[in-house]
Design a protein around this motif. Structure first.
Motif, PDB file in Angstrom:
ATOM      1  N   TRP A 134      -7.657   0.749  13.756  1.00 16.23           N
ATOM      2  CA  TRP A 134      -6.525   0.432  13.012  1.00 16.23           C
ATOM      3  C   TRP A 134      -6.330   2.054  12.105  1.00 16.23           C
ATOM      4  O   TRP A 134      -7.582   2.128  11.524  1.00 16.23           O
ATOM      5  N   THR A 194      -5.147   3.691   8.754  1.00 18.38           N
ATOM      6  CA  THR A 194      -4.726   3.245   7.364  1.00 18.38           C
ATOM      7  C   THR A 194      -3.014   3.107   7.337  1.00 18.38           C
ATOM      8  O   THR A 194      -2.159   4.306   7.823  1.00 18.38           O
ATOM      9  N   ASP A 195      -2.603   2.219   6.637  1.00 23.47           N
ATOM     10  CA  ASP A 195      -1.162   1.954   6.393  1.00 23.47           C
ATOM     11  C   ASP A 195      -0.268   3.197   5.922  1.00 23.47           C
ATOM     12  O   ASP A 195      -0.615   3.957   5.110  1.00 23.47           O
ATOM     13  N   LYS A 196       0.899   3.544   6.873  1.00 24.60           N
ATOM     14  CA  LYS A 196       1.610   5.015   6.537  1.00 24.60           C
ATOM     15  C   LYS A 196       2.127   5.076   5.269  1.00 24.60           C
ATOM     16  O   LYS A 196       2.097   5.731   4.546  1.00 24.60           O
ATOM     17  N   TYR A 197       2.312   3.914   4.416  1.00 29.60           N
ATOM     18  CA  TYR A 197       2.907   3.843   3.038  1.00 29.60           C
ATOM     19  C   TYR A 197       1.779   4.446   2.297  1.00 29.60           C
ATOM     20  O   TYR A 197       1.870   5.384   1.290  1.00 29.60           O
ATOM     21  N   TYR A 251      -9.194  -2.912   4.017  1.00 25.86           N
ATOM     22  CA  TYR A 251      -7.947  -2.057   3.922  1.00 25.86           C
ATOM     23  C   TYR A 251      -7.909  -1.044   5.159  1.00 25.86           C
ATOM     24  O   TYR A 251      -7.087  -0.237   4.967  1.00 25.86           O
ATOM     25  N   ALA A 301      -2.932   1.085  -1.560  1.00 26.11           N
ATOM     26  CA  ALA A 301      -3.494  -0.009  -0.975  1.00 26.11           C
ATOM     27  C   ALA A 301      -3.608  -1.412  -1.540  1.00 26.11           C
ATOM     28  O   ALA A 301      -3.014  -2.513  -1.075  1.00 26.11           O
ATOM     29  N   LYS A 310       1.632  -6.368   2.441  1.00 22.75           N
ATOM     30  CA  LYS A 310       2.517  -5.837   3.384  1.00 22.75           C
ATOM     31  C   LYS A 310       1.970  -5.675   4.758  1.00 22.75           C
ATOM     32  O   LYS A 310       2.616  -5.332   5.785  1.00 22.75           O
ATOM     33  N   PHE A 311       0.420  -5.336   4.498  1.00 19.69           N
ATOM     34  CA  PHE A 311      -0.028  -4.950   5.886  1.00 19.69           C
ATOM     35  C   PHE A 311      -1.452  -5.591   6.120  1.00 19.69           C
ATOM     36  O   PHE A 311      -1.719  -5.850   7.144  1.00 19.69           O
ATOM     37  N   GLN A 312      -1.992  -6.175   5.252  1.00 18.98           N
ATOM     38  CA  GLN A 312      -3.338  -6.620   5.266  1.00 18.98           C
ATOM     39  C   GLN A 312      -3.307  -8.070   6.115  1.00 18.98           C
ATOM     40  O   GLN A 312      -4.119  -8.427   7.096  1.00 18.98           O
TER      41      GLN A 312
END
Length: 386
Positions: free
Chosen positions: A41, A43-46, A236, A278, A284-286
Motif C-alpha cells: 500500500w 501512504t494515503d494521498k491526502y 498507517y 494520518a 478515512k483510510f485505515q
C-alpha cells in the motif's frame, strides 16, 4: 568481518537471515516477496499532499527536540479518544521510527550487564539493540501449543538481580500472536512485584483481528513503569517516512531527548507533519487497510491448511503467519532456500527469530491477492509438500 579499521566488537558479527533476504530479493525476476514487513500500500494521498503542502510552506526545519507539538497533541488526543488514557505533552516524544525509539529506550535505562527478558520467537533486531546498550538479552521461549502466549511461571523463573526490563510485542512479530488480557495482567503483576520496566513495542495495534488491542500502559498501575514504542509504519502504511513515538514518564522522556541530541536531535519535520495528518484522518483510510490485510492473511491461512507438511495457528494479529514446517524433516533455512529456488517465493526462516523459531518459516502477507494466490500455487506444487 575482521579489519584493522573496524571496531573489534564487530569482527565476529554475523549477518542474520533477516538481512540476507534483502539481497535474495533480486535473485529472480519473477520473485514474490513474502519476506519483509513492508506494505504494498502507498501512504494515503491526502497525507502525502498535506505533508507536501506543509513542506512548501516552510516545515523543513528542525522541530522541537521532543517533536512537533501539534503531532504530540494529536497522539495525546488519540490515546484519550480510543483508550480513555491521559497523557501530558511532556510524556510524548517523536522518534525516527520504532527501532530508533528502542535504541533510545535501552540506552537510557540499562546499566552495563543489565538483563532484558524477551519472549522468543522475537523481532530479530532486539538482541543486537540490547547488546548495543551493553545489556544482556534473556530469551523466554513461547510455544505453538500455548498459542505463543507468555507463561507467567517461566517468566518469573528468569528474573535475577540484574533483570531491568521485559519487552512485550503484541500483536507479535513473527508469530502473529495477540497476548490475552490474562497474559498481560500476569506480566504486569510480575513487573510490579519485581519492580521492573515494561517496554511495550506496540507497532501492530491496528492489526488485532479478534479482541480490541489493549496497550499495557493503560492497565492499572502500569503507566509509571511502562515505556510505549509506537510507530506509523505498519498501522498507517508509512514505513518509508521513518516516524514513530515514545510514551513514558517525563523524567524518562527528558533522558531520551538528551541522548538523542548526539544522534539526530529531532525526527524529520516533514514526516512528523505526515504523521499528524494520518492520525487526523485515520478513519478515512485505515479501515480499508486493515480489511485488506484481514482478507489476505485468512486467505493465506486457508491455503496453508491445505498444503501437506505445513500447519499454522489461526490468525490473531499483525500480517505475519508463522508456519510450522517440521514435518518436512528439513531445517527452516533449508525449506526457505528450496521455496526460493523452486517456487521463486521469498520467505524468512524461523531461526532468524531465535532458537525456538527453528522448524518454522515466516510469511508476510504484504502482496495483493493475485500474487498471494500465485505464491501458494507455486509452493503447493513443490515436491517437499506433496
Amino acid at each position: 568481518m575482521k579489519h584493522k579499521f573496524l571496531s573489534k566488537r564487530y569482527w565476529n558479527s554475523i549477518t542474520t537471515p533477516m538481512v540476507e533476504v534483502v539481497d535474495l530479493a533480486y535473485k529472480y525476476q519473477d520473485i514474490i516477496k513474502l519476506s519483509l514487513g513492508d506494505h504494498d500500500w502507498v501512504t494515503d494521498k491526502y497525507v502525502i499532499d498535506a505533508a507536501y503542502k506543509d513542506a512548501c510552506e516552510g516545515h523543513t526545519k528542525y522541530t522541537d527536540s521532543l517533536g512537533d507539538p501539534q503531532l504530540r497533541e494529536e497522539i495525546i488526543k488519540y490515546y484519550h479518544d480510543v483508550y480513555g488514557y491521559p497523557l501530558e505533552l511532556s510524556e510524548v516524544m517523536a522518534v525516527v521510527g520504532a527501532c530508533h525509539g528502542m535504541y533510545l529506550v535501552l540506552e537510557g535505562i540499562l546499566d552495563d550487564g543489565d538483563e532484558v527478558i524477551v519472549p522468543e520467537p522475537f523481532f530479530t533486531p532486539y538482541e543486537n539493540q540490547i547488546q548495543l546498550a551493553r545489556g544482556k538479552m534473556v530469551p523466554l521461549e513461547t510455544y505453538e501449543k500455548d498459542g505463543f502466549q507468555v507463561d507467567a511461571e517461566g517468566l518469573r523463573n528468569l528474573i535475577t538481580n540484574r533483570t531491568k526490563a521485559i519487552i512485550i510485542n503484541t500483536p507479535n512479530n513473527p508469530t502473529g500472536a495477540c497476548y490475552s488480557k490474562e497474559t498481560l495482567k500476569a506480566i504486569a503483576k510480575i513487573a510490579i512485584e519485581y519492580d521492573l520496566i515494561i517496554i511495550a513495542d506496540d507497532i501492530y495495534g491496528a492489526f488485532s483481528f479478534g479482541k480490541a488491542f489493549l496497550p499495557m500502559t493503560t492497565m492499572e498501575g502500569m503507566k509509571e513503569r511502562t515505556i510505549t514504542i509506537g510507530s506509523f509504519s505498519k498501522d498507517y502504511a508509512m514505513t518509508g517516512w521513518r516516524i514513530g513515538y515514545l510514551l513514558a514518564p517525563k523524567y524518562m522522556i527528558e533522558c531520551f531527548r538528551d541522548i538523542n541530541e548526539g544522534i539526530c536531535f529531532s525526527a524529520p519535520s516533514i514526516s512528523q507533519r505526515a504523521a499528524l495528518y494520518a492520525l487526523k484522518i485515520r478513519d478515512k483510510f485505515q479501515p480499508q487497510l486493515i480489511e485488506s490485510y484481514h482478507k489476505r492473511i485468512f486467505y493465506a491461512y486457508e491455503r496453508i491448511c491445505k498444503i501437506p507438511k505445513m500447519s499454522v495457528l489461526p490468525p490473531q494479529g499483525s500480517f505475519y503467519l508463522f508456519v510450522n514446517i517440521k514435518e518436512t524433516g528439513l531445517t527452516s533455512e533449508e525449506v526457505s532456500k528450496r521455496i526460493l529456488e523452486e517456487a521463486h517465493v521469498l520467505v524468512i526462516p524461523g531461526n532468524a527469530f531465535g532458537k525456538s523459531g527453528e522448524g518454522y518459516i515466516r510469511l508476510a502477507c504484504t502482496v495483493d491477492m493475485n500474487k498471494l494466490k500465485e505464491a501458494f500455487d507455486r509452493i503447493s506444487a513443490m515436491e517437499i509438500f506433496s
